[in-house]
Scaffold this active site. Structure first.
Site, PDB file in Angstrom:
ATOM      1  CD  GLU A   1      -3.721  -7.273   2.659  1.00 45.87           C
ATOM      2  OE1 GLU A   1      -4.780  -6.746   3.050  1.00 45.87           O
ATOM      3  OE2 GLU A   1      -2.617  -6.695   2.705  1.00 45.87           O
TER       4      GLU A   1
ATOM      5  CD  GLU B   1      -3.172  -0.685   0.214  1.00 48.96           C
ATOM      6  OE1 GLU B   1      -3.104   0.360  -0.454  1.00 48.96           O
ATOM      7  OE2 GLU B   1      -4.121  -1.476   0.143  1.00 48.96           O
TER       8      GLU B   1
END
Ligand code: IPT
Length: 987
Positions: free
Chosen positions: A493, A417
């Site tokens: 994820e 991220e």
């Protein structure tokens, strides 16, 4: 403006030695962990003001006024300051690279002597190695500064040799909680400063090994491994098992080997020797490649059954004891986990040694996340600002150099991220040049321009299917699109395991097993990061964001793992184990199709068994002959006919075959007999139970109504007693204490169910009594169940009948109006005496199950207590429902006094789901921590469900899939209640 202080400079630091591999060697080492002296200052200025008098790094400095601190450790977990949790928001103003004046600064001090046998300085030097300091440290030895380092989860070494003395070495480390590095370390976790990994002093013999790279490839076509060890300054390699003796460093040899895989973690012990030092090698031969659109190891597609692992211990934070790391891996292996993403930083180096040894595929992720810039439109994002690039390259190099010799590491991940930026490209180029043998992963840049795999998080099953078919939405740039479309796909994820959940694992697994491009993924995440605390009266609970008075925090979003903080596996982990099991069972009792779902191992390591249960009782069992199928191979195996003894019992109850695959021999991670996979096949359905004959007639008795063993309140038609047992209820129940997946405000509006349920008022349904009528065959109660301020409702009729001994309740529900949301549940709730604490049932168990998380539940006879049925999710919420219950018995626990009755029997027609608690749903919903739940001294609260809504994983990801939604619809269900005979009074 004056130049920035060292802790705010963007540079990686100063004074460090070049990064190199972690290795074990014959050279002496001294572990400097233990009790250190410690002083906390609220600001850097306050810490430096102390130095004005006498510098704490100096010999003779008087630290008697200081505290003791355990190193490795975080100071906020040892009584100095407090932890703070944010997901991606920086807990300080975003003004890179500046940090707040309030910058907790911990001065650490250790005085140590060298052991008597430590070599003399003329035989070499020494380095001081710090494996992890959060977030910036400045280090002195003997009063002389060694340097400054940032990069919390990365090692740093300083040359200590010239400063070492035989006795009274003063090691001083000043640690700042905030630094420029904090901008690069915005992972979703507690902010926890400190020297949280080992500090060691390493003797470096003259002529010893500075660094080494083990290259051990495997050619699956020939079965040959090629070994080359590059070493600085050189040396000779010996691997006795392979007949490799004295191979010069830098030279390759090709020999027949057994390859390393996560399923068959074959390691060869070797040494690299120079005249001065022997380094231990643990060599695993394997070749990782992206070929023909697939991620392969040793020429084969692999399927990742992975988890994201943060380092966490409820008392020690990220200073995880070695035994705990090992426990994590044993738990993973025992639950069929075969891969770990080290989210979101390189783990303690010993963790990777264990992965090599026990067999896990590892995605090693760099200590890099700038997620908080998402909150400011990505303005000033360090990964797209060349001034930060040296820090990015430093981090990449420190990861790759440290971990390059681990066969378990199959992918490098640039970080998490960080949005997009040129700095990421430079880091990727650096890594590729240094280690072309491992593909590169990064999720945050959808173009995949720097990566070798296409990775996503929380994509819905529908989108994963399109990706599997390579028909996903195109990128704007056709060239990049064509490139990405040819890449293998992983979900770095998915299945957010926050609280009760995740639901829907099996739906993803089906896609991974259907589309070869979809190579599995990593559940978010392994463990809840709860911090162990106690109430003033000494009861233990786990704290989360906000519990330490943080001004900005993200609550219990930090508790989203498959393990509770104390490492108790949650039901989600049991579900994962069942969903990903590497042996597949198809067909039916007439012929079971067994498929080897491993990628490399044949079935020789497993032994198969069958058993036959009638009414939940095993009446026969034995071994099952299954050929040692190669990976992907399958065979049909015949069960039965049912054993002769079983046939006699069969009329009494439904019968099931259970087939299971267990370890045939002990392994490094579990003993022989450990169950790896199982399935059940119905042998004969439940014999039709004769319906209850409504022979009893109801009668009025003052304010009560009586029917068979039941006493009812004539005003509202509720049962008040069953035989001698006081009872309250049952009445319709549609409410559940919202789960994190129901409640999360981050979810898409349509998935914010708790909010929608609350708005409608499902937590405050009122029951209007329209009629309580005695009829010939029993009692009829008509009601309308509805919330205030809404014109929708559920017309609900309760029809009671009895054969004189038991009571049957038939519920009819007729929705009125337009129901815009699914119902949380549909059942009845009632209260029974607190003494009925023992629960036995025939149905799904032993653990809880929900419509989209039910693979771990098997049909059998189970026993527990009301307390034992609870799952203590860190934030209390709906939990503990046992599904597919044919009947349940509630009786007194040993010693629990029940005066007039032995207990209660509840039968489904044919099944129901059971929850039993010592508090109400309303109390469960109101509790913030487990210790808020106080047992009701008088009552156990039961909910007997006809159905529940699924779980989904909307706390970060898709909501409940259509197949598991509970829509309001006309429904009928029934239950039969009976009292169990009490023990006869003695004498
Ligand atoms: C994703 C993060 O990568 C992970 O660290 C964690 O925060 C997770 O979410 C939620 O628990 S990022 C999110 C934007 C999907």
């Amino acid at each position: 403006m004056p130049s920035l202080p060292y802790y705010e400079q963007r540079s990686p630091g100063s004074g460090a030695l070049p990064p190199r591999a972690a290795f074990a060697s014959s050279a002496p080492r001294l572990d400097l962990g233990g009790r250190w002296r410690f002083r906390l200052s609220p600001t850097v200025a306050a810490a430096e003001a102390h130095d004005g008098q006498a510098h704490f790094a100096a010999d003779g400095y008087d630290d008697t006024g200081w505290a003791d601190l355990t190193v490795p450790g975080h100071w906020p977990l040892q009584g100095h300051g407090s932890p703070a949790y944010t997901n991606h928001r920086y807990p300080f103003p975003v003004d890179p690279p500046r940090v707040p004046t309030e910058n907790p600064t911990g001065d650490h001090r250790l005085v140590f002597d060298l052991p008597a046998d430590w070599p003399d300085s003329d035989s070499g030097g020494a380095v001081l190695r710090l494996e992890g300091v959060d977030s910036c440290c400045r280090v002195w030895l003997g009063g002389t500064e060694l340097g400054v380092s940032r990069g919390s989860r990365l090692p740093v070494e300083f040359d200590a040799g010239p400063l070492l003395r035989r006795t009274r070495n003063v090691l001083a480390v000043r640690v700042h909680q905030w630094s420029s590095g904090s901008y690069l370390e915005d992972q979703d976790m507690w902010w926890l400063p400190g020297i949280f990994r080992d500090v060691t002093l390493l003797h470096r013999p003259a002529g010893g090994v500075r660094d080494l790279s083990v290259h051990a490839g495997y050619d699956h076509r020939t079965g040959l491994g090629t070994l080359r060890v590059d070493a600085d300054p050189g040396g000779r390699v010996t691997v006795p098992e392979l007949g490799v003796a004295d191979l010069p460093a830098g030279q390759a040899t090709t020999v027949p080997v057994q390859p390393w895989t996560a399923e068959t973690p074959r390691l060869y012990a070797g040494t690299l020797a120079t005249g001065a030092e022997r380094v231990e090698l643990r060599i695993g031969f394997r070749t990782v490649a992206v070929a023909d659109g697939l991620l392969t190891v040793n020429g084969r597609r692999i399927l990742l059954r992975g988890v994201n692992r943060h380092e966490w211990h409820p008392d020690h934070g990220r200073a995880v004891p070695y035994a705990t790391m090992r426990d994590d891996l044993l738990l993973m292996k025992r639950h069929n986990v075969n891969a770990v993403r080290t989210s979101h930083y390189p783990p303690h180096p010993a963790f990777l040694d264990l992965c090599d040894e026990l067999g896990l595929w590892v995605v090693d992720e760099c200590d890099l996340e700038t997620h908080g810039f998402a909150d400011t439109g990505w303005r000033g994002n360090p990964v797209d600002d060349p001034r930060w690039t040296p820090a990015l390259l430093d981090r990449a190099a420190r990861m790759v150099e440290r971990d390059k010799n681990h066969p378990s590491v199959i992918l490098w991940s640039l970080g998490n991220e960080c949005g997009t930026g040129r700095g990421l490209g430079e880091a990727a180029d650096h890594i590729r040049a240094r280690d072309p043998g491992r593909p590169i992963h990064y999720e945050g840049d959808p173009s995949c321009r720097h990566t070798d795999v296409y990775s996503r998080m929380y994509a819905s099953p529908e989108e994963v299917r399109r990706i599997g078919e390579r028909t996903e939405e195109p990128l704007d740039d056709p060239r990049l699109d064509a490139r990405r479309r040819a890449l293998p796909f992983v979900l770095c994820e998915y299945a957010h395991a926050m609280g009760n959940g995740p639901g829907g694992l099996a739906d993803y697994q089906r896609l991974f097993e259907t589309y070869e491009r979809c190579q599995g993924g990593f559940v978010w995440e392994w463990i809840d990061h709860g911090i162990r605390q106690r109430t003033p009266d000494g009861r233990e609970f786990f704290a989360y964001g906000g519990d330490f008075g943080e001004e900005l925090h993200d609550g219990n979003f930090v508790c989203d793992g498959l393990l509770l903080p104390d490492r108790t596996p949650s039901p989600g982990l049991a579900e994962f184990k069942a969903v990903v099991q590497p042996v597949r069972f198809g067909g039916d009792a007439g012929g079971v199709r067994i498929t080897n779902g491993h990628d490399f191992a044949d079935l020789g390591l497993l032994a198969f068994r069958w058993s036959y249960q009638v009414a939940g009782e095993t009446v026969a069992e034995g071994p099952l002959a299954v050929p040692p199928l190669a990976p992907g191979g399958s065979a049909e195996v015949k069960l039965g006919p049912p054993p002769p003894g079983a046939l006699r019992k069969a009329p009494e109850g439904e019968a099931w075959w259970t087939v299971s695959a267990v370890l045939a021999a002990d392994t490094a991670w579990a003993e022989a007999g450990h169950e790896v996979a199982w399935a059940q096949f119905a042998a004969s359905p439940a014999p039709a139970r004769p319906p209850l004959r409504p022979t009893a007639t109801p009668r009025r008795d003052g304010a009560a109504l009586r029917l068979g063993p039941g006493t009812f309140d004539a005003a509202d038609g509720l049962l008040t007693a069953l035989g001698g047992l006081p009872v309250q209820g049952p009445r319709l129940d549609v409410w559940r204490a919202p789960t994190d997946n129901d409640a999360m405000v981050l979810a898409r509006p349509e998935d914010r169910l708790a909010e929608r349920w609350h708005r409608l008022g499902l937590h405050r349904m009122r029951h209007r009594i329209d009629e309580v009528r005695l009829v010939e065959t029993g009692l009829l109660v008509r009601t309308r169940v509805a919330p205030a301020a809404a014109d929708l409702g559920l017309r609900t009729a309760y029809g009671w009948t009895s054969d004189g001994v038991r009571l049957r309740l038939a519920v009819e529900v007729e929705p009125e109006g337009d129901w815009p949301v699914p119902l949380p549940r549909l059942g009845v709730r009632l209260a029974v005496p607190a003494a009925l604490g023992r629960v036995r049932w025939f149905g799904g168990g032993p653990g809880e199950a929900y419509p989209d998380s039910s693979r771990a539940s098997r049909i059998g006879r189970w026993e527990s207590t009301v307390d034992g049925l609870q799952t203590p999710y860190v934030r209390p919420q709906e939990n503990g429902s046992r599904a597919g219950v044919r009947y349940a018995l509630l009786t007194g626990e040993a010693g629990g006094g029940l005066r007039n009755s032995g207990g209660l029997r509840i039968e489904g027609e044919p099944e129901f789901a059971l929850t039993a608690r010592r508090w109400t749903t309303e109390q469960l919903a109101a509790a913030r921590h487990t210790t808020d739940l106080l047992p009701d001294p008088d009552w156990i609260h039961l909910t007997l469900d006809h159905a529940q809504h699924g779980l989904g994983s909307a706390s970060c990801g898709p909501g409940v899939l259509p197949a598991y939604r509970l829509q309001a619809a006309p429904t009928r269900f029934s239950l039969v209640f009976g009292v169990l005979p009490g023990r006869q009074p003695q004498g």
